[in-house]
Enzyme design. Structure first.
Site, short mmCIF file in Angstrom:
data_model
loop_
_atom_site.label_atom_id
_atom_site.label_comp_id
_atom_site.label_asym_id
_atom_site.label_seq_id
_atom_site.Cartn_x
_atom_site.Cartn_y
_atom_site.Cartn_z
N ASP A 187 -6.07 -9.81 -49.28
CA ASP A 187 -6.58 -8.85 -50.26
C ASP A 187 -6.61 -7.47 -49.60
OD1 ASP A 187 -7.48 -7.70 -52.54
OD2 ASP A 187 -9.19 -9.03 -52.84
C1 BGC Z 1 -8.84 -6.69 -55.40
C2 BGC Z 1 -7.70 -7.57 -55.83
C3 BGC Z 1 -6.52 -6.73 -56.25
C4 BGC Z 1 -6.15 -5.78 -55.13
C5 BGC Z 1 -4.95 -4.92 -55.43
C6 BGC Z 1 -8.42 -5.62 -54.42
O1 BGC Z 1 -9.41 -4.70 -54.19
O2 BGC Z 1 -9.87 -7.49 -54.86
O3 BGC Z 1 -8.10 -8.41 -56.87
O4 BGC Z 1 -5.45 -7.55 -56.61
O5 BGC Z 1 -7.26 -4.94 -54.86
O6 BGC Z 1 -5.23 -3.97 -56.38
#
Ligand code: BGC
Length: 720
Positions: free
Chosen positions: A263
């Site tokens: 993530d």
């Molecule tokens: C979130 C994810 C997301 C990623 C990309 C993160 O902060 O937890 O769910 O896919 O950002 O935007």
């Protein structure tokens, strides 16, 4: 490209090129734009870091993708196309209802159709892979990301997640308009302590296996290409550095061969979380846990090559990871067409968005939940004077978080929906007080109550602002923000022909509202056609049929709360509103939710006549076929979601008193009786025992129709 050719390509690549495949940058960092980011953006990319990378996230148009792709490929000795990823969570340009709402349609075909449409728009906009579905198991609406989830039941989440996977991916990823998918956030991200985002979760293996893991597995089984570990710590370790979760369960047990992406900035955050000494240590841990792509932290870019040279990581590990990334690119047909038919002409997305509006309306109707109705709804279409009151009366901000490329100027508001439906009515709009947290300005309430007094019917649109749910949007109180409870009291007091229409991304504490509102319709964040859908539902041009995918508590003090509770040794026998000493109950609040998972009224009544099981004795591993007969005893045609719940009467571990086992939808005309046949899979009879096995234990089971504390027609069967 054939697998052999892909292998040859890999062999021809240098270590730096291969590591480049494992690096993802934010478009904003590469192009120096100010696109929204979801984490710290402190990294200044060096020329070296920008030389080799494999994927990009968060860009805004096909034009941007095409430009960067061309520029990147032109500068490479081994031109491997970039993979462009984005959070297409519930729509790209057209906003469909938030996933939590869509799950409440209990209609996987519809969910699939919405994903299909979102996929077509996003692919035209240059997206190759979406960070969807999000199937975190959720029990606590203080956590703002419940809006992205499919709710509190893992079986339903698995079905809805799989429907999204199938919708986005289509039949073949090389087909136009399809997207690869990344299921997230594996695992336990939905259980942050106190409902506070990014907070630690502590979950026993038993709870993980029974409740938190199954929906991710269902999405992988449906063909998900990628998985994203959660960045909070689970049982003491952030998931991306958790060998049990990533190596043992995901790779060894589940045999997942696709790619893993961290993530946002999760690798660097291992240092803040105190489990990595430095960036190299973070990179090594993640690589050892099979994390193939580092989302924006730059730890792989800066430290992986050195780690290989120092023998901390083998080149084989790099090869395996790079191959997984190349495979996703190959499956998408990027080597043959790095632009995948994306159209630089914005009119392509515009045209698709226009075509998808009827589907957005259908989905918003199917996702709405009629929570309460004393008989005021549906309103009479002959109403002459209609008051539409409240912060969401004429608001376009009803699409919900994570609808990255949608244009809220295209949203239909409730007032607009009503004016279109009833062009001859006199519609008075009073926007009333705001839905902002902490707002104390109630100066418009008098005007709102006056408008209500002078109307034939009142539509009171209250709830939570769009920015109140989504990532990083936790609340300690989940009551209606600002002065809205007072607004409801005054307006409903001024005119009993009032329906409260709710907007928001999470179950709210509606206890004070429920006491005074004659009717309540939960629209959630319904998307682009939200106003059209609300108008049709309120005036009976459409029938409400949605059910809750997540319980609404009586008080935030009950949280976490979910329908599938286990029996204690001292279950409460007294009525819900009475306290019973030395039993498991609160002295100042009932145990049950205000509205449970599975609840949702229609404009008609259904009588459940009979539940018949095909057999009363099964051998372990056999499915159970069940038929339910029901009659529409009301005056309108309606659709009922028939839900079956199972209870294992006696087992080696404590099991829930009820667990969703099957569901199906049936539409009946007034007076019509019919049967619906449902199959309870033997999988629903399994439990996770203390020897660490998923088994069906012989003995008696109960199967019932209904939901929560409204179970009926219970039958017993035995499994030998
Ligand atoms: C979130 C994810 C997301 C990623 C990309 C993160 O902060 O937890 O769910 O896919 O950002 O935007």
């Amino acid at each position: 490209m054939k697998t052999e050719a892909l292998k040859k390509l890999l062999e021809s690549m240098t270590l730096a090129e291969k590591i480049g495949q494992l690096v993802q940058w934010n478009y904003a960092a590469l192009a120096m734009t100010d696109a929204e980011v979801t984490g710290p953006e402190t990294l200044q990319l060096s020329a070296d870091a920008m030389k080799y990378f494999g994927s990009v996230l968060n860009f805004s148009s096909a034009d941007e993708m095409i430009r960067l792709q061309k520029q990147y490929l032109a500068g490479q000795e081994h031109p491997v196309p970039l993979l462009f990823m984005m959070d297409v969570i519930h729509g790209y340009r057209t906003a469909f209802p938030i996933p939590l709402a869509q799950a409440g349609s209990f209609d996987p075909d519809l969910v699939k159709e919405c994903a299909r449409a979102a996929s077509a728009e996003a692919a035209a906009g240059g997206v190759h892979l979406t960070f969807t579905p999000m199937v975190d198991h959720v029990r606590d609406p203080r956590w703002g990301r419940v809006m992205e989830s499919c709710g509190e039941d893992p079986y339903l989440s698995g079905i809805m997640g799989a429907a999204q996977v199938e919708g986005f991916r289509g039949k073949d990823l090389t087909d136009k308009g399809t997207l690869a998918v990344c299921v997230k956030h594996y695992a336990g991200y939905g259980a942050p302590e106190g409902g506070r985002d990014y907070n630690q979760a502590e979950l026993s293996e038993h709870v993980l296996r029974e409740w938190y893991l199954p929906a991710y597995k269902a999405c992988l089984d449906a063909g998900a290409d990628m998985i994203m570990p959660s960045f909070n710590s689970l049982n003491g370790l952030p998931s991306v550095a958790n060998p049990w979760l990533m190596n043992q369960v995901l790779r060894d047990e589940w045999r997942f061969e696709g790619a893993v992406i961290s993530d946002y900035n999760a690798l660097d955050e291992l240092i803040t979380q105190g489990v990595a000494e430095n960036r190299q240590h973070a990179a090594v841990q993640a690589m050892n846990c099979g994390c193939d792509i580092d989302m924006v932290s730059g730890c792989y870019a800066s430290d992986l090559e050195k780690a290989v040279r120092e023998g901390l990581i083998s080149e084989d590990q790099i090869n395996t990871a790079a191959m997984r990334v190349l495979k996703v690119k190959n499956d998408l047909g990027l080597f043959e067409d790095p632009f995948r038919g994306a159209s630089a002409d914005p009119e392509t997305v515009n045209r698709l968005a226009r075509e998808h509006r009827p589907l957005a309306e259908k989905a918003a109707i199917a996702s709405a939940v009629l929570l309460k109705n004393t008989g005021v709804l549906p309103f009479d279409k002959a109403a002459k004077r209609i008051a539409v009151i409240g912060p969401f009366a004429d608001s376009r901000e009803i699409v919900g978080a994570w609808c990255c490329n949608c244009d809220t100027r295209e949203t239909v508001t409730v007032a607009e929906g009503i004016r279109t439906l009833l062009p001859d009515a006199e519609v008075t709009v009073v926007t009333g007080c705001s839905a902002r947290i902490g707002d104390t300005d109630g100066s418009m309430i008098g005007e709102a109550a006056h408008a209500a007094e002078n109307a034939d019917c009142v539509i009171l649109c209250v709830g939570e602002e769009m920015e109140c749910s989504g990532e990083g949007r936790s609340r300690a109180s989940i009551s209606l923000p600002g002065m809205q409870a007072e607004l409801v009291r005054r307006v409903a007091g001024a005119n009993p022909n009032t329906a409260v229409v709710l907007f928001g991304g999470r179950p709210l504490d509606l206890t004070p509202v429920e006491k005074i509102a004659p009717a309540m319709l939960e629209m959630w964040m319904p998307g682009t056609e939200g106003g059209t859908a609300a108008a049709k539902l309120l005036f009976g041009d459409a029938e409400p049929c949605g059910k809750l995918a997540m319980s609404f508590p009586k008080s935030a003090g009950q949280l976490p709360l979910f329908y599938a509770r286990s029996n204690t040794g001292r279950p409460k026998q007294a009525p819900e509103d009475e306290y019973q000493p030395y039993c498991s109950n609160y002295m100042d609040c009932g145990n049950l939710p205000l509205y449970s998972f599975g609840h949702g009224l229609t404009y008609t009544e259904f009588r459940y006549d009979e539940l018949r099981s095909e057999k009363t004795e099964l051998r372990a591993g056999e499915d159970l076929n069940v038929t339910v007969r029901l009659t529409n005893t009301g005056k309108r045609t309606g659709t009922e979601t028939v839900q079956l719940y199972i209870n294992d009467k006696f087992s080696s571990v404590v099991t829930p008193v009820q667990k969703l086992a099957a569901f199906g939808r049936i539409t009946l005309a007034p007076g019509e009786s019919s049967e619906i046949s449902l199959t309870v899979s033997h999988e629903r009879m399994k439990l996770w025992n203390f020897a660490g096995q998923s088994v069906i234990e012989p003995g008696a089971f109960e199967i019932s129709a209904g939901y929560a504390d409204h179970l009926l027609l219970t039958q017993t069967f035995t499994v030998s």
